[in-house]
Design a protein around this motif. Structure first.
Motif, short mmCIF file in Angstrom:
data_model
loop_
_atom_site.label_atom_id
_atom_site.label_comp_id
_atom_site.label_asym_id
_atom_site.label_seq_id
_atom_site.Cartn_x
_atom_site.Cartn_y
_atom_site.Cartn_z
N GLN A 1 0.90 -1.29 0.10
CA GLN A 1 0.07 -0.08 -0.12
C GLN A 1 0.87 1.40 0.17
OE1 GLN A 1 -4.39 -0.86 1.97
NE2 GLN A 1 -2.86 0.12 3.11
N THR A 2 1.87 1.21 0.88
CA THR A 2 2.83 2.62 0.86
C THR A 2 3.51 2.61 -0.48
OG1 THR A 2 2.93 2.33 3.33
CG2 THR A 2 4.35 3.76 2.31
N PRO A 3 4.24 1.81 -1.14
CA PRO A 3 4.94 2.10 -2.15
C PRO A 3 3.82 2.50 -3.43
CG PRO A 3 5.24 -0.22 -1.58
CD PRO A 3 4.64 0.45 -0.45
N VAL A 4 2.84 1.68 -3.52
CA VAL A 4 1.68 2.32 -4.52
C VAL A 4 1.38 3.65 -4.07
CG1 VAL A 4 -0.56 1.69 -5.04
CG2 VAL A 4 0.88 -0.22 -4.91
N GLY A 5 1.08 4.02 -2.92
CA GLY A 5 0.88 5.44 -2.68
C GLY A 5 1.70 6.59 -3.21
N PHE A 6 3.06 6.10 -3.18
CA PHE A 6 3.87 7.10 -3.57
C PHE A 6 3.71 7.12 -5.36
CE2 PHE A 6 6.09 6.61 0.14
CZ PHE A 6 7.04 7.63 0.25
N LEU A 7 3.47 6.07 -5.78
CA LEU A 7 3.05 5.99 -7.42
C LEU A 7 1.96 6.63 -7.64
CD1 LEU A 7 4.13 2.06 -8.14
CD2 LEU A 7 5.45 4.32 -8.65
N VAL A 8 1.00 6.49 -6.72
CA VAL A 8 -0.42 7.29 -7.21
C VAL A 8 0.08 8.80 -7.18
CG1 VAL A 8 -2.57 7.80 -5.85
CG2 VAL A 8 -2.04 5.62 -6.43
N ASP A 9 0.57 9.29 -6.18
CA ASP A 9 0.70 10.61 -5.94
C ASP A 9 1.60 11.27 -6.97
OD1 ASP A 9 -0.60 10.84 -3.77
OD2 ASP A 9 1.39 10.64 -2.25
N ARG A 10 2.46 10.47 -7.62
CA ARG A 10 3.47 10.72 -8.55
C ARG A 10 2.65 10.88 -9.97
NH1 ARG A 10 9.29 8.04 -8.68
NH2 ARG A 10 9.37 9.58 -6.65
N HIS A 11 2.11 9.63 -10.38
CA HIS A 11 1.50 9.27 -11.69
C HIS A 11 -0.17 9.56 -11.71
CE1 HIS A 11 5.83 7.99 -12.71
NE2 HIS A 11 5.60 7.25 -11.86
N GLY A 12 -0.66 9.73 -10.78
CA GLY A 12 -2.19 9.90 -10.97
C GLY A 12 -2.83 8.51 -10.24
N ALA A 13 -3.84 8.84 -9.98
CA ALA A 13 -4.71 7.60 -9.39
C ALA A 13 -5.43 6.73 -10.27
CB ALA A 13 -5.49 8.04 -7.92
N ARG A 14 -6.19 7.17 -11.31
CA ARG A 14 -6.95 6.62 -12.17
C ARG A 14 -6.39 5.40 -12.81
NH1 ARG A 14 -9.41 11.71 -15.34
NH2 ARG A 14 -7.39 12.22 -15.00
N ARG A 15 -5.42 5.60 -13.25
CA ARG A 15 -5.01 4.21 -13.94
C ARG A 15 -4.25 2.87 -13.16
NH1 ARG A 15 0.61 7.14 -16.38
NH2 ARG A 15 -0.92 8.78 -16.46
N PHE A 16 -4.01 3.53 -11.81
CA PHE A 16 -3.84 2.60 -10.96
C PHE A 16 -5.15 1.76 -10.39
CE2 PHE A 16 0.03 5.07 -10.68
CZ PHE A 16 1.06 3.98 -10.86
N LEU A 17 -6.14 2.72 -10.16
CA LEU A 17 -7.67 1.95 -9.88
C LEU A 17 -8.09 1.05 -10.85
CD1 LEU A 17 -9.85 2.09 -7.74
CD2 LEU A 17 -10.56 3.94 -8.93
N VAL A 18 -7.83 1.44 -12.16
CA VAL A 18 -8.38 0.59 -12.97
C VAL A 18 -7.60 -0.64 -12.94
CG1 VAL A 18 -8.85 0.33 -15.53
CG2 VAL A 18 -9.35 2.39 -14.48
N GLY A 19 -6.23 -0.61 -13.01
CA GLY A 19 -5.39 -1.76 -13.18
C GLY A 19 -5.64 -2.62 -11.71
N GLY A 20 -5.67 -1.87 -10.55
CA GLY A 20 -5.89 -2.95 -9.58
C GLY A 20 -7.01 -3.59 -9.42
N ALA A 21 -8.04 -2.84 -9.98
CA ALA A 21 -9.37 -3.71 -9.76
C ALA A 21 -9.63 -4.87 -10.79
CB ALA A 21 -10.55 -2.50 -10.14
N LEU A 22 -8.83 -4.26 -12.05
CA LEU A 22 -8.87 -5.55 -13.06
C LEU A 22 -8.10 -6.68 -12.55
CD1 LEU A 22 -9.71 -6.62 -15.89
CD2 LEU A 22 -7.64 -5.40 -16.76
N LEU A 23 -6.79 -6.53 -12.02
CA LEU A 23 -5.79 -7.63 -11.54
C LEU A 23 -6.66 -8.38 -10.56
CD1 LEU A 23 -3.13 -8.94 -11.81
CD2 LEU A 23 -2.35 -7.26 -10.17
N MET A 24 -7.34 -7.71 -9.39
CA MET A 24 -8.17 -8.44 -8.39
C MET A 24 -9.11 -9.51 -8.98
SD MET A 24 -9.37 -6.19 -5.16
CE MET A 24 -10.32 -4.96 -6.18
N SER A 25 -9.96 -8.87 -9.92
CA SER A 25 -11.20 -9.61 -10.65
C SER A 25 -10.50 -10.88 -11.19
CB SER A 25 -11.82 -8.67 -11.69
OG SER A 25 -12.35 -7.63 -10.92
N LEU A 26 -9.58 -10.55 -12.44
CA LEU A 26 -8.94 -11.77 -12.92
C LEU A 26 -8.25 -12.78 -12.17
CD1 LEU A 26 -7.46 -9.67 -16.15
CD2 LEU A 26 -9.71 -11.18 -15.98
N SER A 27 -7.61 -12.30 -10.82
CA SER A 27 -7.05 -13.34 -10.16
C SER A 27 -8.02 -14.34 -9.57
CB SER A 27 -6.17 -12.54 -9.25
OG SER A 27 -5.05 -11.78 -9.84
#
Length: 403
Positions: free
Chosen positions: A60-86
């Motif tokens: 969660q913490t390293p992802v938080g750094f990425l969210v702050d640097r690159h924006g949250a939307r792309r990570f939200l879509v990718g994370g939710a998709l990875l959860m579902s497919l897994s």
């Protein structure tokens, strides 16, 4: 009638949060079947939840750094998709090691949810409605926890465990698509202007500051107390009070229902009485602790036990959204992803700490001390929360002076 932009944001974010919690607790109903299908022990089965939750907490913490640097939307879509497919892919597993790998991958996807959600809500919702949005976010997660076991159990009776995992996993795809197709309504948090960059702490210094460490402990201690109640309230009522197991289980349900309902009231309070958040949290947490002590120490009729466990959950649940708003207000602009990624990692950590030592206490013949320790831990959490608030205000003054 067209939905307002804030409503659409709350629905999109809430659906993703519901999924993340639902997927965690849709797995335990599989354990009995998996034990036979894969010839594994219950300890090995427990690794599925441990790996999923542990991976989420660590990342969660390293992802938080990425969210702050690159924006949250792309990570939200990718994370939710990875959860579902897994989760869906678990329905195709032929060996237990594959289930463990997929549980870990689902945890990777889940690690995105908290830092991305809070960053988007902070940038997309009016400040006057922030408490209610945070409350709906927590409420949707609680609904996911509540729905996971019964939905999975019912589907297993109809389509078997493989069909169940394929179904619930693929049902996440429409949720992901809705977030992707309507992502234009999701705005990222406001970042700090470059002119103020010199007054900001580095990400590492921010998260290791006294304020954020205290907030982390505030979250972790609260989760420790809640984890103790959720794991052992049934056993305590049965062994100490002689309450029948179905009745004791109903008392736990009353606590959980109260906690879920309290979240919504807490969101309203946080928006309406912005300058009284800490006294509100303090009073309700003390009330929740006292009610648990009353259940432990007093000879009460069953109806009174139900009422007190419900009220204890209601009080503690109502304190949770103001707590989240307090953290949001303490986070510097543009740093919300990493702050919530770090602080909310205390939730799975705290939940994992208390079940075993409290169980050992029961094994040694002292079940009556469990709820006493729950109350003590709640009061310790208040010390951390109050100290964090004072530290945050002092830190704010220092930053303003530096500017």
């Amino acid at each position: 009638m067209a939905l307002s932009r804030s409503t659409r944001v709350n629905i999109l974010i809430g659906n993703g949060h519901f999924l993340s919690h639902f997927y965690i607790l849709c797995l335990p109903p599989m354990f009995i079947v998996w034990q036979t299908a894969f010839n594994v022990s219950f300890a090995e089965l427990g690794l599925t939840i441990a790996l999923m939750s542990g991976t989420t907490a660590i990342l969660q913490t390293p992802v938080g750094f990425l969210v702050d640097r690159h924006g949250a939307r792309r990570f939200l879509v990718g994370g939710a998709l990875l959860m579902s497919l897994s989760i869906a892919a678990m329905g195709l597993a032929t060996s237990f090691w594959q289930v463990l790998v997929l549980a870990t991958l689902s945890g990777v996807g889940n690690s995105v949810i908290h830092p991305a959600d809070y960053a988007i809500l902070s940038g997309s919702v009016d400040k006057d409605r922030m408490g209610r949005s945070f409350a709906l976010h927590t409420f949707s997660g609680n609904l996911g926890f509540s729905a996971g076991p019964p939905v999975a159990a019912c589907l297993m009776a109809l389509v078997g465990w493989r069909g169940t995992l394929l179904t619930v996993g693929l049902l996440g795809i429409p949720v992901v698509l809705s977030i992707l197709l309507q992502s234009r309504v999701l705005r990222d948090q406001v970042t700090t202007p470059a002119a103020h960059a010199g007054a900001r702490l580095s990400g590492r210094d921010l998260l290791t500051s006294r304020t954020m460490i205290l907030f982390f402990m505030f979250f972790a201690l609260g989760a420790m107390a809640s984890g103790g109640v959720q794991s052992w309230l049934v056993t305590v009522l049965h062994t100490v009070k002689g309450v029948d197991l179905p009745v004791a289980a109903t008392a736990l349900t009353a606590y959980m229902v109260g906690s879920t309902c309290g979240v919504l009231f807490g969101g309203w309070f946080a928006d309406t009485f912005k300058h009284h958040v800490l006294p509100f949290i303090t009073g309700l947490t003390i009330l929740s602790a006292l009610l648990m002590l009353a259940v432990d120490w007093l000879s009460l009729p069953i109806v009174a036990i139900f009422a007190m466990t419900f009220a204890s959950g209601l009080a503690l649940g109502a304190s949770r959204t103001p707590r989240d708003v307090m953290v949001k207000d303490a986070a510097p602009p543009g740093e919300i992803g990493k702050v919530f990624g770090f602080v909310s990692a205390g939730l799975p950590l705290g939940s994992a700490i208390t079940p075993v030592p409290f169980g050992m206490l029961i094994d040694r013949g002292h079940p009556e001390l469990v709820l006493v320790l729950v109350a003590v831990v709640l009061l310790l959490s208040l010390f951390c929360g109050g100290s964090a608030q004072v530290s945050a205000r002092t830190g704010e003054a220092v930053v303003l002076a530096a500017e």
